[in-house]
Design an enzyme around this catalytic site. Structure first.
Site, PDB file in Angstrom:
ATOM      1  N   ASP A 138       0.746  -1.202   0.125  1.00 41.96           N
ATOM      2  CA  ASP A 138       0.046  -0.060  -0.025  1.00 41.96           C
ATOM      3  C   ASP A 138       0.818   1.226   0.050  1.00 41.96           C
ATOM      4  O   ASP A 138       0.654   2.231  -0.917  1.00 41.96           O
ATOM      5  CB  ASP A 138      -0.821  -0.025   1.363  1.00 41.96           C
ATOM      6  CG  ASP A 138      -2.111   1.100   1.039  1.00 41.96           C
ATOM      7  OD1 ASP A 138      -3.035   0.833   0.577  1.00 41.96           O
ATOM      8  OD2 ASP A 138      -1.722   2.292   1.810  1.00 41.96           O
ATOM      9  N   ALA A 167      -4.695   2.718  -0.453  1.00 43.81           N
ATOM     10  CA  ALA A 167      -4.890   1.990  -1.965  1.00 43.81           C
ATOM     11  C   ALA A 167      -5.518   0.654  -1.814  1.00 43.81           C
ATOM     12  O   ALA A 167      -6.114   0.186  -2.557  1.00 43.81           O
ATOM     13  CB  ALA A 167      -3.352   1.766  -2.472  1.00 43.81           C
ATOM     14  N   ASP A 168      -5.296  -0.317  -0.857  1.00 49.64           N
ATOM     15  CA  ASP A 168      -5.802  -1.645  -0.551  1.00 49.64           C
ATOM     16  C   ASP A 168      -7.253  -1.424  -0.583  1.00 49.64           C
ATOM     17  O   ASP A 168      -8.128  -2.337  -1.204  1.00 49.64           O
ATOM     18  CB  ASP A 168      -5.283  -2.298   0.531  1.00 49.64           C
ATOM     19  CG  ASP A 168      -3.883  -2.616   0.525  1.00 49.64           C
ATOM     20  OD1 ASP A 168      -3.200  -2.584  -0.719  1.00 49.64           O
ATOM     21  OD2 ASP A 168      -3.272  -3.181   1.638  1.00 49.64           O
ATOM     22  N   MET A 169      -7.852  -0.654   0.293  1.00 54.36           N
ATOM     23  CA  MET A 169      -9.230  -0.360   0.392  1.00 54.36           C
ATOM     24  C   MET A 169      -9.969  -0.070  -0.761  1.00 54.36           C
ATOM     25  O   MET A 169     -10.936  -0.229  -1.312  1.00 54.36           O
ATOM     26  CB  MET A 169      -9.627   0.436   1.746  1.00 54.36           C
ATOM     27  CG  MET A 169      -8.742   0.020   2.905  1.00 54.36           C
ATOM     28  SD  MET A 169      -9.574  -1.588   3.466  1.00 54.36           S
ATOM     29  CE  MET A 169     -10.977  -1.372   4.153  1.00 54.36           C
TER      30      MET A 169
END
Length: 392
Positions: A138, A167-169
């Site tokens: 991320d 970024a992951d979410m």
């Protein structure tokens, strides 16, 4: 908003993909989590752990899914997966580019078994470009996208670590959104299956809409100088008497007036949207002194119901106990397990109540293989050969 009777085959791990497919499961989709036969998703074993020894993150983003444990490096495991894919509506994978080709689960191969399949690839940098095959997490993605640079209050400070893996979410959310859009297009007669390339970097760049126009106009936006990163004194974060903070976000004249009237400082009204450097500096000093005169909670109470965009900055623990968060009912209380943050929207078509528990590794292997038509003897043979794993 229900996705009943939609089957999603999920080959993702850790956070980005599982969060995206969790959103689909929250809406009623049958999400089949396909895991390696020997170990399973690493998030199962990553601290902190729940009381039953399972990773809390895994528990949070795999509720209500079913687990199928297969060795996809074995031809028999791939053949079993192909049978499952033939019954699916969507397929989501999170490998680096090229891995699915080596495993024999790429889009071109799977569409031979299901021409109507929506296939979503979720990777760090997408399927093309010089970084497409590079390992990253991320922090790397938000660094590339320019977001990390803008977390500083000034050029002299180091970038701040974000509070959440943005970024992951965001990547997981956009993957889920893309899958639903592709399914809708298919159902509306827009064709059969479709391939969707999603990355974790794309949505962070998409979130830069307030900064990107400055870049495209040949400017160099710097942290602490743009309107929404501290350049405006009326849109910033201020320290209070107790060392806690409040936010003010009075971009519109009406909200600035509401604030000035609520704090009995109508003398500050004329300085809203000034571009005079001396006036900006003087206004910031006034606001710093003003907010430092009371505690955070005193300011929140003083503003009350005034039409002013001022509120407190809360810790995560405080946030989940806040009356507004409680009223939104986004936290799902579950007997015998940790609470979970549920689906972030409300509506008549959204399934109510918490989903089932996160699955054990291979908990539904036999059940799923029988569902797709494999004879009992074949299922037993796969398990005995170590190609498939069932929960013990």
């Amino acid at each position: 908003m229900r996705l009943d009777d939609v089957r999603v085959v999920d080959l993702t791990t850790l956070l980005p993909g599982p969060y995206g497919t969790q959103l689909l499961a929250d809406l009623g989709a049958d999400v089949v989590k396909v895991e390696p036969a020997d170990a399973g998703d690493n998030a199962r074993y990553t601290p902190p752990l729940t009381e039953d020894g399972q990773g809390a993150l895994f528990d949070a983003v795999n509720r209500g899914k079913r687990s199928l444990a297969l060795d996809l490096k074995d031809e028999r495991g791939r053949e079993a997966l192909y049978e499952l894919v033939a019954t699916a509506d969507a397929f989501v994978e999170q490998f680096r580019p090229g891995v699915v080709d080596r495993l024999g689960v790429d889009y071109e191969t799977l569409r031979e078994h299901n021409p109507d399949l929506v296939y979503c690839s979720l990777s760090g940098y997408g399927q093309s470009g010089p970084k497409s095959g590079k390992a990253a997490h991320d922090l790397n993605y938000i660094g590339l996208a320019g977001l990390l640079d803008m977390t500083r209050e000034s050029e002299a400070e180091r970038p701040q670590m974000p509070g959440y893996p943005i970024a992951d979410m965001a990547g997981g959310t956009f993957a889920a959104f893309s899958v639903v859009c592709a399914l809708l297009s298919r159902e509306l007669g827009g064709g059969g299956g479709e391939y969707v390339d999603c990355s974790l970097t794309d949505p962070v760049l998409s979130f830069s809409q307030s900064i990107a126009p400055l870049v495209f106009a040949d400017e160099d936006p710097r942290p602490g100088e743009t309107p929404l990163t501290g350049g405006y004194p009326w849109y910033d974060v201020y320290e209070c008497a107790d060392g806690r903070y409040v936010t003010i976000a009075a971009l519109e004249p009406g909200f600035w007036r509401g604030f000035c009237e609520a704090v009995d400082r109508e003398d500050l009204l004329e300085y809203h949207m000034t571009d005079d450097e001396a006036e900006l500096a003087a206004l910031r000093e006034e606001l710093e002194a003003l907010f430092a005169s009371r505690t955070r909670d005193e300011w929140v109470e003083a503003i009350g119901d005034a039409d002013a965009t001022v509120d407190g900055v809360y810790t995560p623990a405080e946030a989940f106990e806040h009356p507004q968060v409680e009223a939104m009912e986004i936290v799902e209380e579950r007997e015998g397990s940790l609470p979970r943050v549920g689906f972030p929207a409300r509506g008549e078509g959204i399934p109510e109540g918490p989903l089932g528990d996160a699955p054990g590794h291979g908990e539904h292997t036999a059940e799923l293989l029988r569902e797709v038509g494999l004879p009992e003897g074949t299922v037993d043979g796969l398990v005995e050969a170590g190609v498939a794993e069932v929960a013990r």
